[in-house]
Design a protein around this motif. Structure first.
Motif, PDB file in Angstrom:
ATOM      1  N   SER A 117       0.765  -1.234   0.000  1.00  0.00           N
ATOM      2  CA  SER A 117       0.000   0.000   0.000  1.00  0.00           C
ATOM      3  C   SER A 117       0.802   1.293   0.000  1.00  0.00           C
ATOM      4  O   SER A 117       0.331   2.265  -0.541  1.00  0.00           O
ATOM      5  N   ARG A 118       2.016   1.341   0.585  1.00  0.00           N
ATOM      6  CA  ARG A 118       2.668   2.646   0.625  1.00  0.00           C
ATOM      7  C   ARG A 118       4.155   2.638   0.313  1.00  0.00           C
ATOM      8  O   ARG A 118       4.798   3.668   0.438  1.00  0.00           O
ATOM      9  N   ASP A 138       1.508   2.521  -4.084  1.00  0.00           N
ATOM     10  CA  ASP A 138       0.069   2.752  -3.950  1.00  0.00           C
ATOM     11  C   ASP A 138      -0.544   3.385  -5.201  1.00  0.00           C
ATOM     12  O   ASP A 138      -1.648   3.898  -5.152  1.00  0.00           O
ATOM     13  N   ARG A 160       1.127  -0.370  -9.341  1.00  0.00           N
ATOM     14  CA  ARG A 160       2.256   0.293  -8.672  1.00  0.00           C
ATOM     15  C   ARG A 160       3.115   1.056  -9.665  1.00  0.00           C
ATOM     16  O   ARG A 160       3.298   0.634 -10.799  1.00  0.00           O
TER      17      ARG A 160
END
Length: 189
Positions: A117-118, A138, A160
């Motif tokens: 996610s990050r 993300d 991504r």
């Protein structure tokens, strides 16, 4: 940028650094007047250091040199913790952290693909050194001020990001993604 200088192999870097900046500078901006830019010379993959004659690095008459201008006072890194960091390369001190540290790592599914996610994939300075462009897992890119504030978030990729870069004049950003697209964005000033 290519230029030719009449330099003897017995010369030292400091003997012709100013001449090189004057020859190449107009094509790069005001290199000689910029306080945070450092001109560097390379030959055969090694940096030519001040104080040593060029012949000690294996240079002979007509040897090719690579001229690079770096922001010597700062380096930017990307991290799996979701941040980009600006460092002082001389001291090793972290000057600014861009993003939030300590996020809980989550794996999500987006359009059938696993996405961390990050995670920050890459980070680069703008040509004027005032901004950092980060590319993340993300599916976003972010433009940060070098003092740490978020300036702009670029959204539109489905997978991504794999990299990001500024245009030479800093008015555009390009991002590439695992969704097999490249996007060009206007940069807010």
């Amino acid at each position: 940028v290519v230029t030719t200088l009449d330099v003897k192999p017995s010369s030292k870097l400091e003997d012709f650094r100013e001449q090189l900046c004057e020859a190449v500078g107009p094509r790069l901006g005001n290199v000689t007047g910029a306080t945070d830019l450092r001109p560097r010379l390379f030959h055969c993959g090694g940096e030519l250091l001040p104080g040593l004659p060029l012949i000690s690095a294996g240079l002979t008459e007509g040897s090719p040199l690579t001229f690079v201008v770096t922001a010597a006072s700062r380096v930017v890194s990307a991290s799996k913790d979701g941040t980009a960091k600006i460092w002082n390369p001389e001291t090793g001190d972290c000057l600014h952290t861009l993003g939030t540290v300590g996020w809980e790592k989550r794996i999500t599914v987006k359009d059938g693909a696993l996405v961390a996610s990050r995670e920050t994939i890459s980070a680069v300075f703008s040509p004027d050194g005032k901004f950092v462009l980060s590319a993340s897992a993300d599916c976003t890119a972010k433009i940060w001020s070098t003092s740490g504030g978020l300036v702009q978030t670029l959204r539109g990729h489905r997978r991504r990001l794999t990299s990001a870069a500024f245009s030479p004049d800093g008015t555009l950003a390009a991002t590439s993604s695992a969704d097999l697209t490249t996007k060009i964005w206007s940069v807010e000033s």
